[in-house]
Design an enzyme around this catalytic site. Structure first.
Site, PDB file in Angstrom:
ATOM      1  N   ASP A  59     123.058  60.019 -42.002  1.00 45.16           N
ATOM      2  CA  ASP A  59     123.060  61.459 -41.783  1.00 45.16           C
ATOM      3  C   ASP A  59     122.818  61.402 -40.223  1.00 45.16           C
ATOM      4  O   ASP A  59     122.537  60.505 -39.425  1.00 45.16           O
ATOM      5  CB  ASP A  59     121.586  61.801 -42.433  1.00 45.16           C
ATOM      6  CG  ASP A  59     121.850  63.494 -42.684  1.00 45.16           C
ATOM      7  OD1 ASP A  59     122.523  64.244 -42.148  1.00 45.16           O
ATOM      8  OD2 ASP A  59     120.963  64.101 -43.610  1.00 45.16           O
ATOM      9  N   ASP A  62     125.825  70.830 -46.822  1.00 45.89           N
ATOM     10  CA  ASP A  62     124.362  70.935 -47.598  1.00 45.89           C
ATOM     11  C   ASP A  62     124.619  72.282 -48.622  1.00 45.89           C
ATOM     12  O   ASP A  62     123.312  72.706 -49.408  1.00 45.89           O
ATOM     13  CB  ASP A  62     123.380  71.286 -46.577  1.00 45.89           C
ATOM     14  CG  ASP A  62     122.583  69.974 -46.003  1.00 45.89           C
ATOM     15  OD1 ASP A  62     123.212  68.965 -46.639  1.00 45.89           O
ATOM     16  OD2 ASP A  62     121.830  70.096 -45.185  1.00 45.89           O
TER      17      ASP A  62
END
Ligand code: GLA
Length: 753
Positions: free
Chosen positions: A479, A549
């Site tokens: 990430d 997301d």
């Protein structure tokens, strides 16, 4: 022969079965763009050195042997600003004497039988399947002797994209500066064009924008150090009537994960210049020093956006993504993030694995919150040791627990970051990006490590290696959750500060190369607060991305639609999440959520224990279906049927809604065209919608297909001309799928359509 020198070096013809690209030399000095289009046998001699029309008297023009040439009118391969060219130049410079005007003229060329890639930005894998390669290098130089520019053109026998990049060398005796050097610039013929780009934000990545190219210049780009949520390193110009399956498209993408800049410039004569390259870059070049730009991929389609996407998907599959991941189907993932956020421990993860297995998951990703004192997102990035309270004995026991439930183990990391509240920051504050006497701006309470520093690179490689070895993880969700600010480097001189973000990206690639070389069994899922760094540069190391997301099924439609312009379905992570959705609070049916994720890299982002039995059964069915189709999907053709760029919506009457209510549909067709999976999504129901038929595409005429659920047998022509009847739906957020198998010989009865 892929690259031919024409008529005693008066031009070059780059030719494959996919395209022709031609370059001419005007007066032996000016490198003009001649042609980019469908393959042609021959470039007429007469056009090679030609200037389309003599320049009008008021324009700055240069005398040449056969008249005069105005750089402002000449289609060029790498235009330089300030000596007769007023359109967008391909690079900015500050020369040793402080001036910026540049003239670039042909010096030499060579045709090489190998592949030359820019330093540190390999992009293509070694064992690619794109066929033989030839490289054309054209050297341009400023007659004053300040600098030279090498243009590289890589032509692969079997690649539907031309790869371009540029090397700029300081030929002066003092330092010079480069500003935003483009990798490629192309001048299209005068005409009316639309520009298609992808824009968005967090949780709304890669929505398609299509706008007419108006006179003047338009620039898109990213500035926060990544290829970004806001804008993707991609631009396509097309005819105004181009659709999914027809019309001309000229597209470029930059294989680079940092700042980019793309421009479209329409001049007073309606010709359009399009360029792409690294953005927000200032490079100092010492005498003799060179700078390499990132590779740009140029795709030309005569078959609309569908043809364009096929080409991009092909390059990713056959040229970029590591072979191991090309061949290995993606596991069904269950991720702990939306299932439990920071509320994790070894027992909860064990239970999640068990619940996951029951709905078909094959791999569990332990997301954020497993390390050091991290109980929320304010601390501990950089302190990559397990939290002993939550995971007694470290990560191995939890990894073993997951494996004991029959799932593979994967782990979330965010190695490019550091929390100010961390031991790492206390020990190495100089490792963060920072500028003296400026307070570093926090985002998500974190700072960015400077991956341009070799010690930081070594730290990350050592940390990740230790974690992989400790856990035997086969999957890392890598990430990167914030944009860069105060991007100064503690190890670069004043003159070199403008390279900080670029050196970061080169450092990142090197770190990823070292890790993927050492641990080829580990799949790295690229993530940047969702899809904030999804590009062809990172794709070399990351065969799967966390697309967004945003996990709401309806919001996902335009995101996945836009992302599919560039990426094939197996590279797009898509997880079924719980309702009400955590990003938008929407309640969508379980089946719709499954069908929205199904043709992509499928998984779950929920706690099965908190789902109803009925929903769990639907999820299980989804996993079974995904497992049944994934192998052929990852080699198949992804065809968009309805969505932003399609005509089927508008043409088909009252069922069409604008905006997020837009019907979406896509299909995947197996390589041998024997199987097709078709998906239709109807976000908003309409009253009395009338009959709706979803027309398919790409089926070989003459074939017959059986709907494996309903049993009906259809002729391919019927499916493409009339289409599948969309069942009447009730309620919002509906979806439907069909799975078609080819029927052999005469095995279809008279009742078939
Ligand atoms: C980012 C990712 C999410 C999740 C969180 C964890 O936002 O995109 O999927 O991993 O970080 O903090």
């Amino acid at each position: 022969m892929l690259i031919a020198s024409l008529n005693g070096d008066r031009g070059f013809h780059l030719r494959t079965q996919h395209y022709s690209y031609a370059i001419g030399l005007v007066d032996g000095r000016f490198v003009r763009h001649l042609y980019w289009g469908a393959p042609v046998e021959k470039i007429p001699d007469a056009v090679l050195g030609s200037v389309d029309a003599p320049p009008p008297a008021y324009l700055a023009a240069i005398p040449i042997s056969e008249g005069r040439v105005s750089l402002d009118l000449l289609p060029q391969e790498y235009p330089a600003w300030g000596t007769g060219e007023h359109r967008e130049g391909a690079l900015g410079v500050i020369l040793a004497d402080g001036t910026s005007a540049l003239r670039l003229e042909y010096r030499s060329h060579e045709i090489l039988s190998d592949r030359l890639m820019p330093a540190g930005m390999a992009m293509l894998r070694e064992d690619h399947a794109l066929g033989d390669c030839e490289t054309l290098r054209i050297e341009l130089a400023d007659p004053r002797g300040d600098l030279s520019v090498d243009l590289f053109y890589l032509v692969h026998d079997d690649a539907p994209a031309l790869i371009r990049w540029t090397r700029i060398t300081n030929r002066d005796e003092s330092p010079i500066w480069l500003l935003d050097p483009a990798s490629a610039s192309v001048d299209l013929r005068p005409g009316r064009y639309d520009a298609v780009t992808l824009s968005g934000s967090w949780a709304r990545e890669r929505h398609v924008d299509r706008i007419p190219v108006a006179p003047g210049r338009r620039e898109i780009g990213s500035r926060g150090g990544s290829s970004s949520h806001q804008s993707s390193p991609f631009v396509a110009l097309c005819d105004t009537d181009t659709g999914e399956d027809h019309g001309r498209v000229y597209a470029m993408t930059l294989a680079y994960s940092g700042n980019f800049r793309a421009t479209v410039d329409r001049d007073p004569f309606a010709s359009c210049r399009c360029s792409i390259g690294i953005g927000r870059l200032r490079v100092e070049l010492e005498p003799g020093e060179s700078f390499d730009t990132a590779p740009a991929l140029l795709v030309r389609s005569n078959r609309g956006f569908g043809g364009m996407s096929e080409a991009f998907h092909r390059i990713l599959r056959d040229g970029i993504v590591a072979s191991r991941w090309r061949e290995k189907p993606r596991s069904v993932v269950i991720n702990s993030w939306e299932a439990m956020y920071f509320d994790i421990d070894v027992e909860k993860i064990r239970t999640l694995a068990r619940g996951g297995r029951e709905i078909g998951a094959e791999l569990l990703v332990l997301d954020d919150g497993w390390f050091s004192a991290r109980r929320d997102d304010t601390t501990s990035l950089g302190d990559w040791w397990p939290n002993e309270e939550l995971f007694p004995g470290g990560l191995r026991p939890v990894a073993e627990a997951v494996r004991a439930e029959g799932l593979d183990f994967g782990l979330w990391v965010e190695p490019e970051m550091v929390s100010p509240e961390s031991e790492l920051y206390r020990t190495h504050p100089e490792w963060a990006l920072r500028i003296d006497r400026r307070e570093p701006t926090r985002a998500r309470e974190q700072l960015t490590l400077n991956l341009g520093i070799p010690a930081v690179q070594d730290f990350i490689v050592a940390t990740i290696s230790r974690i992989i070895e400790e856990t035997d993880a086969v999957y890392l969700k890598w990430d990167m959750n914030r944009a860069m600010t105060e991007a100064g480097s503690t190890v670069l001189t004043r003159e070199r500060q403008g390279e900080t973000m670029h050196r970061y990206i080169l450092g990142l690639y090197d770190v990823l190369r070292r890790i993927t070389d050492a641990y080829p069994q580990v799949l790295i899922e690229g993530c940047a607060a969702g899809g904030g760094r999804m590009d062809f540069g990172l794709a070399r190391y990351s065969p799967r991305f966390w697309t967004s997301d945003q996990t709401d099924a309806v919001e996902r439609l335009p995101i996945q639609y836009g992302t599919s312009l560039l990426f094939p379905p197996e590279m797009m992570g898509a997880h079924v999440s719980a309702v009400p959705n955590h990003q938008v609070g929407r309640n969508t049916p379980a089946r719709t959520r499954v069908l929205t994720a199904l043709p992509f890299s499928f998984g779950f982002e929920l706690d099965p224990a908190r789902q109803s039995e009925d929903d769990r059964a639907i999820f299980r069915e989804g996993s079974d279906r995904y497992q049944a189709i994934r192998e052929w999907v990852m080699n198949g053709r992804f065809i968009r049927l309805r969505g932003a760029l399609s005509r089927q919506n508008a043409a088909e009457g009252p069922t069409f809604h604008d905006g997020l209510g837009t019907d979406h549909a896509w299909m995947v067709l197996s390589e041998d065209a024997r199987r097709a999976a078709v998906f239709f999504y109807k976000p908003l129901i309409a009253p009395e919608p009338g009959p709706d038929h979803l027309r398919l595409a790409g089926l070989p005429p003459g074939r017959w297909y059986r709907d494996t659920v309903g049993g009906t047998v259809y002729a391919a022509a019927w499916l493409m001309d009339r289409g599948l009847r969309v069942p009447r739906m009730v309620g919002d957020y509906q979806a439907f799928s069909w799975f078609l198998d080819a029927v052999d010989g005469d095995d279809h009865d008279g009742g078939s359509r």
